[in-house]
Design a protein around this motif. Structure first.
Motif, short mmCIF file in Angstrom:
data_model
loop_
_atom_site.label_atom_id
_atom_site.label_comp_id
_atom_site.label_asym_id
_atom_site.label_seq_id
_atom_site.Cartn_x
_atom_site.Cartn_y
_atom_site.Cartn_z
N ALA A 19 0.82 -1.21 0.00
CA ALA A 19 0.00 0.00 0.00
C ALA A 19 0.85 1.26 0.00
O ALA A 19 0.40 2.31 -0.47
CB ALA A 19 -0.94 0.00 1.20
N GLU A 20 2.05 1.17 0.51
CA GLU A 20 2.92 2.34 0.54
C GLU A 20 3.10 2.93 -0.86
O GLU A 20 3.27 4.13 -1.01
CB GLU A 20 4.28 2.00 1.15
N GLY A 21 3.08 2.09 -1.86
CA GLY A 21 3.20 2.57 -3.24
C GLY A 21 1.90 3.09 -3.81
O GLY A 21 1.86 3.58 -4.93
N GLY A 22 0.82 2.99 -3.06
CA GLY A 22 -0.47 3.51 -3.51
C GLY A 22 -1.26 2.59 -4.40
O GLY A 22 -2.20 3.02 -5.06
N ALA A 23 -0.92 1.29 -4.42
CA ALA A 23 -1.66 0.34 -5.25
C ALA A 23 -3.10 0.24 -4.74
O ALA A 23 -3.33 -0.07 -3.58
CB ALA A 23 -0.99 -1.03 -5.20
N PRO A 24 -4.08 0.51 -5.61
CA PRO A 24 -5.48 0.52 -5.16
C PRO A 24 -5.92 -0.77 -4.49
O PRO A 24 -6.62 -0.73 -3.48
CB PRO A 24 -6.26 0.74 -6.46
N ASP A 25 -5.51 -1.91 -5.01
CA ASP A 25 -5.93 -3.18 -4.40
C ASP A 25 -5.31 -3.38 -3.03
O ASP A 25 -5.95 -3.92 -2.13
CB ASP A 25 -5.59 -4.36 -5.31
N ALA A 26 -4.09 -2.93 -2.84
CA ALA A 26 -3.44 -3.05 -1.52
C ALA A 26 -4.12 -2.10 -0.53
O ALA A 26 -4.34 -2.47 0.63
CB ALA A 26 -1.95 -2.75 -1.63
N GLY B 30 -8.14 -1.67 4.03
CA GLY B 30 -9.48 -1.34 4.50
C GLY B 30 -10.21 -2.57 5.00
O GLY B 30 -10.85 -2.54 6.07
N LEU B 31 -10.11 -3.66 4.27
CA LEU B 31 -10.75 -4.91 4.70
C LEU B 31 -10.16 -5.42 6.01
O LEU B 31 -10.89 -5.91 6.88
CB LEU B 31 -10.60 -5.98 3.62
N ILE B 32 -8.85 -5.32 6.14
CA ILE B 32 -8.18 -5.79 7.36
C ILE B 32 -8.72 -5.03 8.57
O ILE B 32 -9.07 -5.63 9.59
CB ILE B 32 -6.65 -5.64 7.23
N TYR B 33 -8.79 -3.70 8.47
CA TYR B 33 -9.29 -2.90 9.59
C TYR B 33 -10.79 -3.05 9.79
O TYR B 33 -11.27 -3.02 10.92
CB TYR B 33 -8.92 -1.42 9.40
N CYS B 34 -11.53 -3.23 8.73
CA CYS B 34 -12.98 -3.40 8.82
C CYS B 34 -13.35 -4.70 9.52
O CYS B 34 -14.31 -4.76 10.27
CB CYS B 34 -13.56 -3.36 7.41
N ALA B 35 -12.55 -5.73 9.28
CA ALA B 35 -12.83 -7.04 9.87
C ALA B 35 -12.06 -7.29 11.15
O ALA B 35 -12.33 -8.26 11.86
CB ALA B 35 -12.48 -8.13 8.86
N GLY B 36 -11.08 -6.45 11.45
CA GLY B 36 -10.25 -6.68 12.63
C GLY B 36 -9.35 -7.89 12.45
O GLY B 36 -9.10 -8.64 13.38
N ARG B 37 -8.87 -8.09 11.23
CA ARG B 37 -8.00 -9.24 10.92
C ARG B 37 -6.54 -8.82 11.09
O ARG B 37 -6.05 -7.96 10.38
CB ARG B 37 -8.26 -9.69 9.48
N ASP B 38 -5.86 -9.41 12.06
CA ASP B 38 -4.46 -9.11 12.39
C ASP B 38 -4.28 -7.74 13.05
O ASP B 38 -3.15 -7.35 13.35
CB ASP B 38 -3.54 -9.21 11.17
N VAL B 39 -5.35 -6.97 13.23
CA VAL B 39 -5.33 -5.67 13.90
C VAL B 39 -6.64 -5.53 14.66
O VAL B 39 -7.58 -6.29 14.44
CB VAL B 39 -5.19 -4.50 12.89
N ASP B 40 -6.70 -4.53 15.53
CA ASP B 40 -7.98 -4.24 16.19
C ASP B 40 -8.94 -3.66 15.16
O ASP B 40 -8.54 -2.90 14.28
CB ASP B 40 -7.78 -3.22 17.31
N LEU B 41 -10.21 -4.03 15.26
CA LEU B 41 -11.22 -3.49 14.37
C LEU B 41 -11.24 -1.97 14.54
O LEU B 41 -11.28 -1.47 15.66
CB LEU B 41 -12.59 -4.07 14.73
N ASP B 42 -11.15 -1.24 13.45
CA ASP B 42 -11.08 0.22 13.50
C ASP B 42 -11.72 0.79 12.24
O ASP B 42 -11.11 0.80 11.17
CB ASP B 42 -9.60 0.64 13.60
N LEU B 43 -12.96 1.25 12.38
CA LEU B 43 -13.69 1.75 11.22
C LEU B 43 -13.11 3.06 10.69
O LEU B 43 -13.21 3.34 9.49
CB LEU B 43 -15.18 1.91 11.53
N VAL B 44 -12.49 3.85 11.54
CA VAL B 44 -11.86 5.09 11.08
C VAL B 44 -10.71 4.74 10.12
O VAL B 44 -10.61 5.29 9.02
CB VAL B 44 -11.37 5.95 12.26
N GLN B 45 -9.86 3.80 10.52
CA GLN B 45 -8.76 3.36 9.66
C GLN B 45 -9.30 2.68 8.41
O GLN B 45 -8.78 2.89 7.31
CB GLN B 45 -7.81 2.43 10.42
N ALA B 46 -10.32 1.86 8.57
CA ALA B 46 -10.91 1.18 7.41
C ALA B 46 -11.43 2.21 6.41
O ALA B 46 -11.16 2.10 5.20
CB ALA B 46 -12.05 0.26 7.85
N HIS B 47 -12.14 3.21 6.89
CA HIS B 47 -12.67 4.26 6.02
C HIS B 47 -11.53 4.98 5.30
O HIS B 47 -11.61 5.25 4.10
CB HIS B 47 -13.51 5.24 6.85
#
Length: 89
Positions: free
Chosen positions: A16-23, A28-45
């Motif tokens: 994602a650092e390179g700005g790849a849209p899929d990354a 967003g999915l990782i933060y939305c689902a709380g996968r490997d991180v705490d669920l955080d809708l602000v970060q997901a958004h």
């Protein structure tokens, strides 16, 4: 549309650092689902917003969906974080 299917948060973050849209969308999915991180809708958004700005249509839909569960203050915070990310990348 091709999706990055990287199991590790670190790998996705690096991509994602390179700005790849899929990354960005995957973060967003990782933060939305709380996968490997705490669920955080602000970060997901934030990540969905960045992916959407780069043309990812799925990110647009997810951003809209989670915004319905967020306060205006949280959405404003997510948008600020996205602007800050853009300024540094």
């Amino acid at each position: 549309m091709a999706r990055l299917d990287l199991g590790s948060y670190g790998l996705v973050e690096s991509a994602a650092e390179g700005g790849a849209p899929d990354a960005l969308f995957q973060l967003g999915l990782i933060y939305c689902a709380g996968r490997d991180v705490d669920l955080d809708l602000v970060q997901a958004h934030k990540w969905f917003n960045l992916a959407a700005l780069r043309g990812n249509e799925d990110a647009r839909r997810y951003r809209l969906e989670i915004s319905r569960e967020m306060s205006k203050k949280d959405i404003a915070s997510a948008q600020k974080l996205a602007r800050e990310w853009i300024a540094t990348h």
